[in-house]
Design a protein around this motif. Structure first.
Motif, PDB file in Angstrom:
ATOM      1  N   MET A 195      27.536 105.992 -61.668  1.00  0.00           N
ATOM      2  CA  MET A 195      27.128 107.157 -62.064  1.00  0.00           C
ATOM      3  C   MET A 195      28.376 108.002 -61.293  1.00  0.00           C
ATOM      4  O   MET A 195      29.322 107.883 -60.389  1.00  0.00           O
ATOM      5  CB  MET A 195      26.566 107.472 -59.982  1.00  0.00           C
ATOM      6  CG  MET A 195      25.506 106.173 -60.215  1.00  0.00           C
ATOM      7  SD  MET A 195      24.349 106.418 -59.012  1.00  0.00           S
ATOM      8  CE  MET A 195      24.602 104.375 -57.883  1.00  0.00           C
ATOM      9  N   ASP A 219      21.371 103.844 -61.154  1.00  0.00           N
ATOM     10  CA  ASP A 219      21.458 105.142 -60.535  1.00  0.00           C
ATOM     11  C   ASP A 219      20.332 105.303 -59.212  1.00  0.00           C
ATOM     12  O   ASP A 219      19.366 104.943 -59.232  1.00  0.00           O
ATOM     13  CB  ASP A 219      21.359 106.123 -61.557  1.00  0.00           C
ATOM     14  CG  ASP A 219      21.957 105.635 -62.964  1.00  0.00           C
ATOM     15  OD1 ASP A 219      22.931 105.440 -63.051  1.00  0.00           O
ATOM     16  OD2 ASP A 219      21.358 106.449 -63.833  1.00  0.00           O
ATOM     17  N   ARG A 228      22.512 110.152 -66.223  1.00  0.00           N
ATOM     18  CA  ARG A 228      22.560 108.344 -65.819  1.00  0.00           C
ATOM     19  C   ARG A 228      22.059 107.862 -67.110  1.00  0.00           C
ATOM     20  O   ARG A 228      21.637 108.085 -67.859  1.00  0.00           O
ATOM     21  CB  ARG A 228      21.458 109.040 -64.886  1.00  0.00           C
ATOM     22  CG  ARG A 228      21.409 109.965 -64.010  1.00  0.00           C
ATOM     23  CD  ARG A 228      21.958 109.598 -63.299  1.00  0.00           C
ATOM     24  NE  ARG A 228      21.339 110.136 -60.873  1.00  0.00           N
ATOM     25  CZ  ARG A 228      22.466 109.643 -60.892  1.00  0.00           C
ATOM     26  NH1 ARG A 228      23.631 109.266 -60.446  1.00  0.00           N
ATOM     27  NH2 ARG A 228      22.079 109.630 -59.631  1.00  0.00           N
TER      28      ARG A 228
END
Length: 394
Positions: A113, A243, A254
């Motif tokens: 992330m 995520d 993402r």
């Protein structure tokens, strides 16, 4: 058994002691060396120092603890961004894998992330019983993004309807409510005592201005193609954390949010040492994710399990429920793990994730989601559910 009961521990400064972890019924300790700057090598000496703390505790009682999962061995932002410095940072990562394996720690959780490991808009949202939970509400994210962070072109990320609702709510917020929202969204990561500031977050976001979702995917595959052969050589498994939340935030892409993302990652790097941390809360925040199906499809790739439930109020709006309640349908998840485990000699490390702050823990200096009693309740409920399913279906 299906799971090895485990507990996340932040090291010597964690308010939850090793003795308390034993009393909670966990044998596995999930920990990391947060004191080492991201990108630096984890030396065998530093790793062994953490192991020695567990062994010292074990000498006091016959109940034994061991370090079964690293959470997390962070991936440097330069690797995610594909910058020239990434090759040396990847070499450092390889060396850390090698050193962990030499010390007997062979399951590594990590994430890809950008900047933010997770995002909540209220880290002490009061529930009906007076306990508090973590909350994520998209309208509040928009308020922060547009009116506090003032990210360039932030309005283009949202619909006119959401922007209108954000404006109306922002105008109604008290100074205290604005303070809570800002503090929650700038919450430091576990182990990061400095935390974020508006300026630090804006500078971090700027580094991703020209990085598309496809480029981030390419950078992840570049990383995995480099480190997975080392993991194979030393019999280590890497388990990517999904995520949280599983949709874009602050314009950041993402790439580990759904079944399609997992299929891409595992087909590009097919080794089973390239695996998944199954987090029922992160994946379960999106109603589009079929959690039982993900378990069935990728069971052999799942190397670590986070069990928690969220209550989906509406799209992009959820709070963390009690472990056996909410939207996760925890019975179905544990039953699927049991059915997939038949005939396979696997004991998956599992920890109860994000307990509520409750009872005597309220008001104490716990990191949100990681108080003792709420996780104790979660672990007890999950152990009971596992016991019941095994004995009913065997």
């Amino acid at each position: 058994m299906i799971f090895e009961q485990s507990w996340r521990w932040y090291g010597p400064d964690d308010p939850v002691s090793l003795n308390s972890i034993k009393q909670a019924g966990a044998h596995g300790v999930v920990t990391a060396l947060h004191q080492i700057p991201v990108g630096d090598i984890w030396s065998q000496e530093a790793i062994q120092e953490r192991i020695n703390l567990l062994e010292e505790s074990n000498r006091l009682h016959s109940f034994k603890l061991h370090w079964n999962v690293v959470e997390s061995l962070p991936v440097h932002e330069f690797i995610k961004q594909g910058r020239p410095e990434r090759d040396q940072l990847i070499e450092n990562y390889k060396e850390s894998i090698k050193n962990l394996a030499a010390c007997g720690v062979k399951t590594i959780c990590y994430n890809f992330m950008p900047i933010l490991d997770w995002l909540r808009t209220n880290v002490r949202f009061e529930l009906e019983d007076g306990s508090t939970a973590l909350l994520h509400e998209m309208i509040d994210v928009v308020i922060f993004d547009v009116y506090m962070l003032q990210r360039k072109d932030a309005e283009k990320s949202y619909s006119d309807d959401i922007l209108q609702k954000a404006r109306e709510k922002y105008d109604s917020l008290s100074d205290e409510e604005i303070k809570v929202l800002k503090q929650s969204l700038l919450m430091a990561l576990p182990g990061d005592k400095d935390g974020f500031t508006i300026e630090k977050l804006k500078n971090g976001l700027a580094q991703y201005d020209n990085i598309s979702r496809e480029q981030l995917q390419d950078n992840m595959i570049y990383f995995l193609e480099a480190v997975i052969p080392v993991a194979e050589k030393y019999n280590v498994v890497l388990a990517v954390h999904p995520d949280d939340p599983p949709w874009p935030v602050f314009g950041l892409p993402r790439i580990v949010s759904n079944a399609e993302d997992l299929k891409f990652i595992f087909e590009k790097v097919p080794s089973k040492h390239n695996g998944l941390t199954f987090c029922s809360g992160s994946l379960g925040a999106s109603e589009e994710n079929n959690l039982p199906e993900i378990i069935k499809t990728w069971y052999d790739r799942i190397h670590f399990v986070h069990l928690r439930s969220v209550n989906r109020v509406k799209p992009y709006h959820f709070y963390e429920a009690n472990h056996l309640e909410g939207s996760a349908k925890m019975f179905d998840l544990v039953k699927n793990f049991y059915e997939c485990s038949k005939g396979k000699n696997r004991l998956l490390p599992m920890r109860p994730d994000h307990g509520h702050e409750m009872m005597d823990d309220q008001g104490k200096p716990y990191y949100p989601g990681y108080s003792a009693i709420g996780r104790l309740r979660g672990l007890a409920e999950l152990r009971g559910l596992e016991f019941g399913i095994i004995n009913a279906l065997k």
